[in-house]
Design a protein around this motif. Structure first.
Motif, PDB file in Angstrom:
ATOM      1  N   ASN A  27       4.076   1.474  19.556  1.00 19.10           N
ATOM      2  CA  ASN A  27       5.661   1.119  19.387  1.00 19.10           C
ATOM      3  C   ASN A  27       6.015   0.058  18.527  1.00 19.10           C
ATOM      4  O   ASN A  27       5.187  -0.677  18.181  1.00 19.10           O
ATOM      5  N   ILE A  28       6.855   0.024  17.645  1.00 18.42           N
ATOM      6  CA  ILE A  28       7.548  -0.762  16.828  1.00 18.42           C
ATOM      7  C   ILE A  28       8.315  -0.871  17.597  1.00 18.42           C
ATOM      8  O   ILE A  28       9.672  -0.454  17.679  1.00 18.42           O
TER       9      ILE A  28
ATOM     10  N   GLY B 213       1.225  -1.280  -0.146  1.00 15.37           N
ATOM     11  CA  GLY B 213       0.237   0.221   0.362  1.00 15.37           C
ATOM     12  C   GLY B 213       0.525   1.754   0.093  1.00 15.37           C
ATOM     13  O   GLY B 213       1.561   1.446  -0.497  1.00 15.37           O
ATOM     14  N   THR B 214       0.392   2.584   0.629  1.00 16.74           N
ATOM     15  CA  THR B 214       0.329   3.844   0.081  1.00 16.74           C
ATOM     16  C   THR B 214       1.504   4.359   1.505  1.00 16.74           C
ATOM     17  O   THR B 214       2.421   4.484   2.055  1.00 16.74           O
ATOM     18  N   THR B 215       0.636   3.887   2.285  1.00 16.88           N
ATOM     19  CA  THR B 215       1.069   4.242   3.452  1.00 16.88           C
ATOM     20  C   THR B 215       0.764   3.202   5.004  1.00 16.88           C
ATOM     21  O   THR B 215      -1.042   2.857   5.224  1.00 16.88           O
ATOM     22  N   LEU B 216       1.717   2.870   5.968  1.00 18.59           N
ATOM     23  CA  LEU B 216       0.890   2.203   6.411  1.00 18.59           C
ATOM     24  C   LEU B 216       1.622   3.000   8.134  1.00 18.59           C
ATOM     25  O   LEU B 216       2.682   3.521   8.239  1.00 18.59           O
TER      26      LEU B 216
END
Length: 234
Positions: A75-76, A67-70
């Protein structure tokens, strides 16, 4: 509440429903996406399901987002390498490196940035923990592994505008291309000799052991002495 097993209709050769039965993975039964299922009989451990229209979902081991934006609101936390194919940008004006460290770092725990340059030597800007200063250098290190020491192959050149130092400025090489050099304090050479004054005393009567005399003062003094000597000879 226990999981429920969906039911399926049993049909005869004429297409008439003759009864009901539970879905069985052993029979290859799945519930399609269009009916609210996944289209999968089983999903392996540590997989993420991705959809593709009404087709069966895919259990991804290595997830690729097309996709374009995640957008992630939490937090990651990455336990492996984090690799970006394009730019990494941040709205936070402060970048924290080595977050979560406790206690005093060991002398081998350097911290900084390494820039990979292909067939040319890598370069690094880092805090040298053993020397207690920032270093700009070429290095053979790549940042891989658990060794936190950044080796120095050779110190690199730095080009800047004004440099203001409130402490000692140690120069082990040649100082070139300087337009103005304003010094407050003393200038010490490798020999140990210290200079704290540039004297323009044409009579050379200052007598200070830590003063450097200008060319103009020496020239004026020699000229005056030569004239006096000529007068004395008549």
């Amino acid at each position: 509440m226990a999981d429920k097993v969906p039911l399926k209709g049993l049909f005869d050769n004429s297409g008439n429903v003759t009864g009901l039965a539970e879905y069985r993975s052993a029979d290859g039964d799945t519930l399609g996406v269009i009916h609210g299922g996944t289209g999968l009989a089983t999903v392996a451990t540590d997989r993420i399901l991705t959809g593709n229209g009404t087709s069966a979902m895919t259990a991804e081991a290595n997830l690729t987002f097309d996709g374009t934006t995640l957008t992630v609101t939490g937090n990651i936390v990455a336990t492996g390498n984090f690799e970006a194919q394009t730019q990494i940008t941040t709205v936070d004006p402060v970048l924290l490196i080595d977050s979560g460290r406790s206690g005093n770092p060991a002398g081998t725990d350097d911290a900084g940035i390494i820039i990979e340059r292909g067939s040319d030597p890598n370069v690094s800007i880092f805090w040298d923990e053993s020397e207690q200063h920032f270093s700009f250098a070429t290095t053979t290190d790549t940042g891989a592994g658990t060794d936190n020491t950044i080796s120095v192959s050779q110190q690199t050149a730095i080009k800047a505008g004004n440099i203001t130092s409130t402490g000692n400025l140690a120069i082990s090489g040649t100082l070139t291309g300087v337009t103005n050099f304003n010094l407050t304090g003393t200038l010490q050479f490798d020999s140990g000799q210290t200079v704290d004054e540039i004297s323009n005393d044409v009579n050379l009567t200052d007598g200070a052991a830590t003063a450097l005399v200008t060319e103009n003062a020496i020239k004026s003094h020699v000229t005056a002495q030569a004239s006096a000597f000529a007068i004395a000879l008549g």
